[in-house]
Design a protein around this motif. Structure first.
Motif, PDB file in Angstrom:
ATOM      1  N   LEU A  62       9.170  -2.113  -3.521  1.00 26.04           N
ATOM      2  CA  LEU A  62       9.505  -1.933  -2.528  1.00 26.04           C
ATOM      3  C   LEU A  62      10.450  -0.062  -1.555  1.00 26.04           C
ATOM      4  O   LEU A  62      10.643  -0.220  -0.321  1.00 26.04           O
ATOM      5  N   GLU A  63      11.271   0.165  -2.414  1.00 26.77           N
ATOM      6  CA  GLU A  63      11.599   1.411  -2.301  1.00 26.77           C
ATOM      7  C   GLU A  63      11.360   2.429  -2.025  1.00 26.77           C
ATOM      8  O   GLU A  63      11.288   3.397  -1.078  1.00 26.77           O
ATOM      9  N   ASP A  64       9.489   1.764  -3.042  1.00 20.19           N
ATOM     10  CA  ASP A  64       8.216   3.142  -2.630  1.00 20.19           C
ATOM     11  C   ASP A  64       7.920   2.661  -0.963  1.00 20.19           C
ATOM     12  O   ASP A  64       7.544   3.909  -0.617  1.00 20.19           O
ATOM     13  N   GLU A  65       7.956   1.634  -1.014  1.00 16.13           N
ATOM     14  CA  GLU A  65       7.122   1.553   0.669  1.00 16.13           C
ATOM     15  C   GLU A  65       8.753   2.018   1.926  1.00 16.13           C
ATOM     16  O   GLU A  65       8.012   1.782   2.460  1.00 16.13           O
ATOM     17  N   GLY A  66       9.773   2.212   1.261  1.00 16.84           N
ATOM     18  CA  GLY A  66      10.661   2.399   2.506  1.00 16.84           C
ATOM     19  C   GLY A  66      11.436   1.254   3.475  1.00 16.84           C
ATOM     20  O   GLY A  66      11.500   1.048   4.241  1.00 16.84           O
ATOM     21  N   LEU A  67      10.954  -0.105   2.320  1.00 17.15           N
ATOM     22  CA  LEU A  67      11.194  -1.750   2.999  1.00 17.15           C
ATOM     23  C   LEU A  67      13.111  -1.470   2.282  1.00 17.15           C
ATOM     24  O   LEU A  67      13.823  -2.295   3.024  1.00 17.15           O
ATOM     25  N   ILE A  68      12.967  -1.235   1.263  1.00 16.64           N
ATOM     26  CA  ILE A  68      15.036  -0.934   0.839  1.00 16.64           C
ATOM     27  C   ILE A  68      15.384  -0.504   0.385  1.00 16.64           C
ATOM     28  O   ILE A  68      14.813   1.003   0.417  1.00 16.64           O
ATOM     29  N   GLU A  69      16.466  -0.577   0.591  1.00 15.31           N
ATOM     30  CA  GLU A  69      17.144   1.215   0.130  1.00 15.31           C
ATOM     31  C   GLU A  69      18.637   0.460  -1.044  1.00 15.31           C
ATOM     32  O   GLU A  69      18.951  -0.485  -0.717  1.00 15.31           O
ATOM     33  N   SER A  70      18.319   1.122  -2.172  1.00 14.79           N
ATOM     34  CA  SER A  70      19.280   0.758  -3.311  1.00 14.79           C
ATOM     35  C   SER A  70      20.304   2.172  -3.756  1.00 14.79           C
ATOM     36  O   SER A  70      19.218   2.439  -3.649  1.00 14.79           O
ATOM     37  N   ARG A  71      21.045   1.532  -3.861  1.00 13.11           N
ATOM     38  CA  ARG A  71      22.163   2.808  -4.797  1.00 13.11           C
ATOM     39  C   ARG A  71      22.427   1.911  -5.669  1.00 13.11           C
ATOM     40  O   ARG A  71      23.187   1.062  -5.760  1.00 13.11           O
ATOM     41  N   SER A  72      23.103   2.930  -6.778  1.00 12.61           N
ATOM     42  CA  SER A  72      23.521   2.943  -7.269  1.00 12.61           C
ATOM     43  C   SER A  72      25.338   2.070  -7.903  1.00 12.61           C
ATOM     44  O   SER A  72      25.707   2.830  -7.030  1.00 12.61           O
ATOM     45  N   GLY A  73      25.123   1.018  -8.472  1.00 11.45           N
ATOM     46  CA  GLY A  73      26.133   0.190  -7.969  1.00 11.45           C
ATOM     47  C   GLY A  73      26.459  -0.570  -6.765  1.00 11.45           C
ATOM     48  O   GLY A  73      27.364  -1.503  -6.705  1.00 11.45           O
ATOM     49  N   ALA A  74      25.193  -0.670  -5.503  1.00 10.73           N
ATOM     50  CA  ALA A  74      25.498  -1.309  -4.435  1.00 10.73           C
ATOM     51  C   ALA A  74      24.617  -2.202  -4.654  1.00 10.73           C
ATOM     52  O   ALA A  74      23.465  -2.303  -5.305  1.00 10.73           O
ATOM     53  N   LYS A  75      24.434  -3.331  -3.531  1.00  7.25           N
ATOM     54  CA  LYS A  75      23.291  -4.100  -3.649  1.00  7.25           C
ATOM     55  C   LYS A  75      22.251  -3.349  -2.800  1.00  7.25           C
ATOM     56  O   LYS A  75      22.446  -2.387  -1.811  1.00  7.25           O
ATOM     57  N   SER A  76      20.712  -3.815  -3.720  1.00 10.73           N
ATOM     58  CA  SER A  76      19.557  -3.521  -2.136  1.00 10.73           C
ATOM     59  C   SER A  76      19.945  -4.344  -1.355  1.00 10.73           C
ATOM     60  O   SER A  76      20.150  -4.998  -1.228  1.00 10.73           O
ATOM     61  N   VAL A  77      19.069  -3.578  -0.057  1.00 11.09           N
ATOM     62  CA  VAL A  77      19.151  -3.953   1.155  1.00 11.09           C
ATOM     63  C   VAL A  77      18.207  -3.760   1.922  1.00 11.09           C
ATOM     64  O   VAL A  77      17.627  -2.720   1.722  1.00 11.09           O
ATOM     65  N   ILE A  78      17.102  -4.483   2.780  1.00  8.83           N
ATOM     66  CA  ILE A  78      16.215  -4.069   3.308  1.00  8.83           C
ATOM     67  C   ILE A  78      16.671  -3.510   4.997  1.00  8.83           C
ATOM     68  O   ILE A  78      17.920  -3.198   5.297  1.00  8.83           O
ATOM     69  N   ALA A  79      15.266  -2.390   4.614  1.00  8.97           N
ATOM     70  CA  ALA A  79      15.628  -1.215   5.289  1.00  8.97           C
ATOM     71  C   ALA A  79      14.748  -1.078   6.107  1.00  8.97           C
ATOM     72  O   ALA A  79      13.817  -0.203   5.766  1.00  8.97           O
ATOM     73  N   LEU A  80      14.780  -1.571   7.429  1.00  6.73           N
ATOM     74  CA  LEU A  80      13.088  -0.879   8.407  1.00  6.73           C
ATOM     75  C   LEU A  80      13.419  -1.329   9.518  1.00  6.73           C
ATOM     76  O   LEU A  80      14.440  -1.015  10.104  1.00  6.73           O
ATOM     77  N   ASP A  81      12.175  -0.869  10.466  1.00  8.24           N
ATOM     78  CA  ASP A  81      12.413  -0.685  11.897  1.00  8.24           C
ATOM     79  C   ASP A  81      11.320  -1.203  12.154  1.00  8.24           C
ATOM     80  O   ASP A  81      10.005  -2.090  11.515  1.00  8.24           O
ATOM     81  N   ASN A  82      11.257  -1.429  13.871  1.00  9.25           N
ATOM     82  CA  ASN A  82       9.542  -2.207  14.814  1.00  9.25           C
ATOM     83  C   ASN A  82       8.798  -2.003  13.819  1.00  9.25           C
ATOM     84  O   ASN A  82       7.829  -2.566  13.628  1.00  9.25           O
ATOM     85  N   ALA A  83       8.049  -0.564  13.867  1.00 10.60           N
ATOM     86  CA  ALA A  83       6.598   0.429  12.817  1.00 10.60           C
ATOM     87  C   ALA A  83       6.914  -0.398  11.595  1.00 10.60           C
ATOM     88  O   ALA A  83       5.524  -0.577  11.414  1.00 10.60           O
TER      89      ALA A  83
END
Length: 123
Positions: A62-83
């Motif tokens: 999901l990270e490689d696809e650019g669909l989520i952002e994961s930060r060390s010690g933080a929750k992974s969140v969905i990160a996307l736009d209309n494209a």
């Protein structure tokens, strides 16, 4: 938090791919939106009764696809736009269509028979 209550493990494809597809379908349907949090890797592996490495692999994809952002010690969140949403929709539809076409061909139907069957079931 993204719910996995409707997720069920199916035979035939790797579980990490099923998790990826579940999230992608949720995005396309609008159930999963930008900013939604994913369960931690440990929580999701426990919830689904699978190896944490399987969840890690799905999240990495999901990270490689650019669909989520994961930060060390933080929750992974969905990160996307209309494209991103349109790209996912196209990928899923193409995959589904190719599966249906393969099944129709394997059943021995001609193109005309297949189109007739689709037309009968369209409505």
């Amino acid at each position: 938090m993204i719910s996995f209550d409707l997720f069920s493990i199916e035979n035939g494809s790797p579980i990490y791919a099923q998790i990826l597809r579940f999230i992608m379908r949720g995005i396309v349907s609008g159930i999963i939106v930008n900013g939604d949090e994913l369960p931690s890797r440990r929580v999701l592996s426990s919830l689904l009764g699978i190896n944490p490495n399987t969840v890690q692999k799905a999240y990495k994809m999901l990270e490689d696809e650019g669909l989520i952002e994961s930060r060390s010690g933080a929750k992974s969140v969905i990160a996307l736009d209309n494209a991103d949403i349109e790209r996912i929709r196209s990928e899923l539809l193409e995959s589904d269509i190719l599966s249906v076409i393969a099944a129709l061909k394997q059943s021995g139907l001609t193109l005309e028979e297949a189109l007739s069957l689709i037309e009968q079931n369209w409505n």
